[in-house]
Design a protein around this motif. Structure first.
Motif, PDB file in Angstrom:
ATOM      1  N   GLU A  35      91.109  69.005 -20.675  1.00 63.32           N
ATOM      2  CA  GLU A  35      90.490  70.193 -21.283  1.00 63.32           C
ATOM      3  C   GLU A  35      88.991  69.960 -21.485  1.00 63.32           C
ATOM      4  N   TRP A  36      88.633  68.790 -22.011  1.00 61.98           N
ATOM      5  CA  TRP A  36      87.231  68.454 -22.244  1.00 61.98           C
ATOM      6  C   TRP A  36      86.467  68.423 -20.921  1.00 61.98           C
ATOM      7  N   LEU A  37      87.047  67.767 -19.917  1.00 61.56           N
ATOM      8  CA  LEU A  37      86.378  67.631 -18.623  1.00 61.56           C
ATOM      9  C   LEU A  37      86.213  68.983 -17.918  1.00 61.56           C
ATOM     10  N   ASP A  38      87.189  69.867 -18.073  1.00 61.53           N
ATOM     11  CA  ASP A  38      87.058  71.214 -17.501  1.00 61.53           C
ATOM     12  C   ASP A  38      85.882  71.955 -18.135  1.00 61.53           C
ATOM     13  N   ARG A  39      85.779  71.871 -19.451  1.00 63.42           N
ATOM     14  CA  ARG A  39      84.656  72.528 -20.141  1.00 63.42           C
ATOM     15  C   ARG A  39      83.335  71.891 -19.747  1.00 63.42           C
ATOM     16  N   HIS A  40      83.342  70.580 -19.631  1.00 68.88           N
ATOM     17  CA  HIS A  40      82.127  69.867 -19.235  1.00 68.88           C
ATOM     18  C   HIS A  40      81.677  70.316 -17.843  1.00 68.88           C
ATOM     19  N   SER A  41      82.615  70.479 -16.944  1.00 72.49           N
ATOM     20  CA  SER A  41      82.313  70.969 -15.600  1.00 72.49           C
ATOM     21  C   SER A  41      81.720  72.376 -15.672  1.00 72.49           C
ATOM     22  N   ASP A  42      82.309  73.222 -16.507  1.00 74.28           N
ATOM     23  CA  ASP A  42      81.770  74.581 -16.690  1.00 74.28           C
ATOM     24  C   ASP A  42      80.347  74.526 -17.238  1.00 74.28           C
ATOM     25  N   GLN A  43      80.112  73.616 -18.198  1.00 70.51           N
ATOM     26  CA  GLN A  43      78.777  73.466 -18.764  1.00 70.51           C
ATOM     27  C   GLN A  43      77.774  73.080 -17.686  1.00 70.51           C
TER      28      GLN A  43
END
Length: 158
Positions: A35-43
């Motif tokens: 979940e964190w890595l997905d958001r980080h990718s979006d960022q």
């Protein structure tokens, strides 16, 4: 001096790793990290988009010389505030999630690799090259295919 029998009654032999990484069962750490890595990718994608828009506006319309009213006249400038707000929102969500990651126990190799990927994403090579390389090396020791699987995180764009 303690005999082996006496020592065994005092010291319990355990592995320094608390979890059995050979078991195949759901890993909460892997889920939270995903979940964190997905958001980080979006960022990262949003930040790249924001930078492109800002560069265009600086080059074509002298962005920093424009008033807010003048800036509002350019259609290309409209997404800047939306992107900025979304970046702030994603940052805050990941900041909160980071505490859960720190408290979660990785029970699989994938979970451990996921936690290292989060650490790697947080330690940018320009800010601390040695630590970034160390984490990357550990990740590659655990998961030899990591450079190809996680290329975007291991090799961030400059």
């Amino acid at each position: 001096m303690l005999s082996k029998l006496q020592f065994r009654s005092i010291a319990k032999h355990t592995s320094p790793v608390r979890s059995d990484f050979s078991k195949s069962h759901p890993d909460l750490a892997a889920k939270v990290c995903a979940e964190w890595l997905d958001r980080h990718s979006d960022q990262r994608k949003l930040a790249e988009r924001w930078q492109k828009l800002e560069s265009f506006l600086m080059r074509e319309h002298n962005l920093f010389q424009l008033s807010k009213q003048e800036l509002a006249d350019y259609v290309e400038a409209a997404p800047l505030d939306v992107i900025s707000d979304r970046l702030d929102e994603l940052y805050e969500l990941n900041r909160k999630l980071l505490g859960r990651i720190s408290k979660s126990d990785a029970t699989t190799t994938h979970g451990l690799s996921s936690k290292l990927l989060v650490a790697l994403a947080l330690v940018h090579p320009d800010e601390n090259k040695e630590v970034h390389l160390l984490i990357r090396s550990i990740l590659c020791d655990i998961e030899p295919d990591a450079p190809t699987i996680y290329a975007g995180i291991l090799n961030p764009p400059k």
